[in-house]
Enzyme design. Structure first.
Site, short mmCIF file in Angstrom:
data_model
loop_
_atom_site.label_atom_id
_atom_site.label_comp_id
_atom_site.label_asym_id
_atom_site.label_seq_id
_atom_site.Cartn_x
_atom_site.Cartn_y
_atom_site.Cartn_z
N ASP A 13 13.52 2.82 66.41
CA ASP A 13 14.63 2.93 67.36
C ASP A 13 14.08 2.55 68.73
OD1 ASP A 13 16.45 3.78 69.26
OD2 ASP A 13 16.88 5.68 68.29
N THR A 66 20.27 0.77 71.42
CA THR A 66 21.50 0.70 72.19
C THR A 66 21.46 -0.62 72.94
OG1 THR A 66 20.39 1.89 73.97
CG2 THR A 66 21.78 3.19 72.51
N GLU A 109 38.72 -4.65 61.48
CA GLU A 109 37.88 -4.00 60.47
C GLU A 109 37.35 -5.03 59.49
OE1 GLU A 109 39.75 -0.60 58.59
OE2 GLU A 109 40.15 0.28 60.55
N LYS A 168 20.70 -0.03 77.84
CA LYS A 168 19.57 0.50 78.64
C LYS A 168 18.81 -0.68 79.23
CE LYS A 168 19.36 4.87 76.09
NZ LYS A 168 19.89 4.84 74.73
N ARG A 224 27.85 -0.46 76.93
CA ARG A 224 27.50 0.73 76.15
C ARG A 224 27.78 0.43 74.68
NH1 ARG A 224 26.03 5.45 77.73
NH2 ARG A 224 25.88 4.46 79.76
N TYR A 277 42.64 -4.77 66.06
CA TYR A 277 41.83 -4.26 64.94
C TYR A 277 41.11 -5.42 64.25
CZ TYR A 277 42.63 0.69 64.37
OH TYR A 277 42.60 2.04 64.53
N1 DSN Z 1 20.83 9.76 76.02
C1 DSN Z 1 19.81 8.75 75.86
C2 DSN Z 1 18.75 8.85 76.90
O1 DSN Z 1 19.06 9.26 77.99
O2 DSN Z 1 17.61 8.52 76.63
C3 DSN Z 1 19.27 8.77 74.52
O3 DSN Z 1 20.33 8.66 73.62
#
Ligand code: DSN
Length: 417
Positions: A203, A229, A59, A232, A238, A57
């Site tokens: 975003d 995120t 936090e 990607k 992730r 942990y």
């Molecule tokens: N699920 C993602 C995507 O495939 O673009 C977006 O959060």
């Protein structure tokens, strides 16, 4: 220590999960992964993600933890924060969001009172659930005014954003997309926000890697908050990331913890630090260039085979293929391609006539295939595979023949051995 308990292999403890993991390794090796939001991490990132930092942990934030024993966690989180700031040229970074959705939630909770107005790109025009969809907390908590793309060009309608902002005086404008193949004009949206005393959140989950490589204009100089995120185009574990101006740092940090999340996933934070270090290497920019070349080659080849692409082409890592223009639904196309070992997702297209679970389109991305080393010639071959399958979506012999071609191609680019 209970040595037996600690040292058994996963196959000894849980053969069911061990088998699923092995089958997934084979799937990742033997399929063409074309989901635009997916990628393959390096062994270094995998090692950190599967590390003993899952045990602790932590936090709080570096230097201000609610638990003892956090020295190494402070080191790792500071490395991740410093590298994220360097990568994006941002004043402040919070690397703790478990996901992009949590990152967006923290910014909205920090800055927008329930019931206030926000603007966001409609999901069916390429936006995201967390940008104000009625079924998401963002749509339930705020008065959402959606904007979209123009019907003729299928590109974001900036005039309509300006008009809607002037009319509704939103507290915050969200920009960014999850299924939009064109460059986003963050400077223009930032200007619209300033003219209307609105805050702006970009975003960039899909395009973060391109932004880092200087291949898509950065929102950082124009937008108060940037979320992404990390898994990607950025090719990390992730997870999520928030960048903001120093003036908002305290509010954002407090909104994420304790506002939205509890203990951070420190094995994921460690893996983010490793991925950010990889992204600082010059070869990361070379990879992103190839992602774009591959998407352009795929788009050109599909158009050459007579397929209609939303907006006519691509300027980033993805293409949206209007399969219904040839009478195939997205749902049927996704399943048919899966039978041929090509993994894609059905996707609504702007002004879609089909419901979301049927959809008129499929979304195809090149980040994962490019990580494997595939190039423009491979993309042209893959466009041919897709054309063969979608020209006979119910024909099992076509699916089997294409699957054999896919497996031969994948064998030339081994992944996790
Ligand atoms: N699920 C993602 C995507 O495939 O673009 C977006 O959060």
């Amino acid at each position: 220590m209970n040595t037996d308990w600690m040292s058994r292999t996963i196959a000894e403890v849980d053969p069911d999960v061990a088998t699923a993991l092995e089958n997934e390794r084979l799937r990742q090796n033997n399929n063409l992964e074309m989901i635009a939001s997916e990628n393959f991490v390096s062994q270094a990132v995998l090692t950190a993600a599967g590390s003993i930092m899952t045990n602790k942990y932590a936090e709080g934030y570096p230097g201000r933890r609610y638990y003892g024993g956090c020295e190494q966690y402070d080191i790792v989180e500071n490395l991740a924060r410093d590298r994220a700031r360097e990568l994006f040229g941002a004043e402040h970074a919070n690397v703790q969001p478990h996901s992009g959705a949590q990152a967006n939630m923290a910014v909205l909770m920090a800055m927008v009172k329930p019931g206030s107005t926000i603007l966001g790109l409609d999901l069916s025009h390429g936006g995201h659930l967390t940008h104000g969809h009625p079924l998401n907390y963002s749509g339930k908590s705020f008065n959402v005014v959606p904007y979209g793309v123009k019907k003729d060009t299928e590109r974001i309608d900036y005039e309509s954003i300006a008009a809607l902002a002037a009319e509704h005086k939103p507290r915050l404008i969200i920009c960014g997309a999850s299924a939009y193949p064109r460059t986003i004009d963050f400077e223009r949206i930032g200007q619209i926000a300033r003219e209307n005393d609105a805050l702006v959140l970009a975003d960039i989950a899909h395009i973060a890697g391109l932004v880092v490589a200087g291949l898509h204009p950065s929102p950082v100089p124009h937008c108060d908050f940037v979320t992404t995120t990390t898994h990607k185009t950025l090719r990390g574990p992730r997870g999520g990331l928030i960048l903001c101006r120093e003036a908002f740092a305290k509010d954002v940090d407090r909104a994420l913890f304790p506002g939205v999340q509890g203990g951070p996933l420190m094995h994921a934070v460690a893996a983010k630090a490793v991925a950010f270090r990889e992204a600082l290497e010059p070869r990361f920019a070379e990879y992103q260039k190839q992602v774009l070349l591959n998407a352009a080659a795929l788009a050109d080849a599909l158009v050459g085979l007579g397929w209609r692409l939303v907006s006519g082409g691509t300027e980033n890592h993805l293409v949206l293929l209007d399969v219904f223009s040839k009478g195939v639904t997205g749902k049927v196309a996704e399943k048919a391609l899966e039978r041929a070992s090509i993994t894609v997702n059905k996707n609504t297209i702007p002004f879609d006539t089909q419901p979301p679970l049927v959809a008129s389109g499929i979304r195809l991305g090149t980040p994962a295939l490019t990580t494997r080393g595939m190039d423009e010639d491979d993309m042209r071959a893959i466009a041919g595979f897709i054309d063969r399958v979608l020209s006979a979506p119910g024909d099992d012999s076509v699916a089997a023949a294409v699957r054999a071609d896919v497996e031969a191609l994948c064998a030339r680019y081994p992944l996790y051995l």
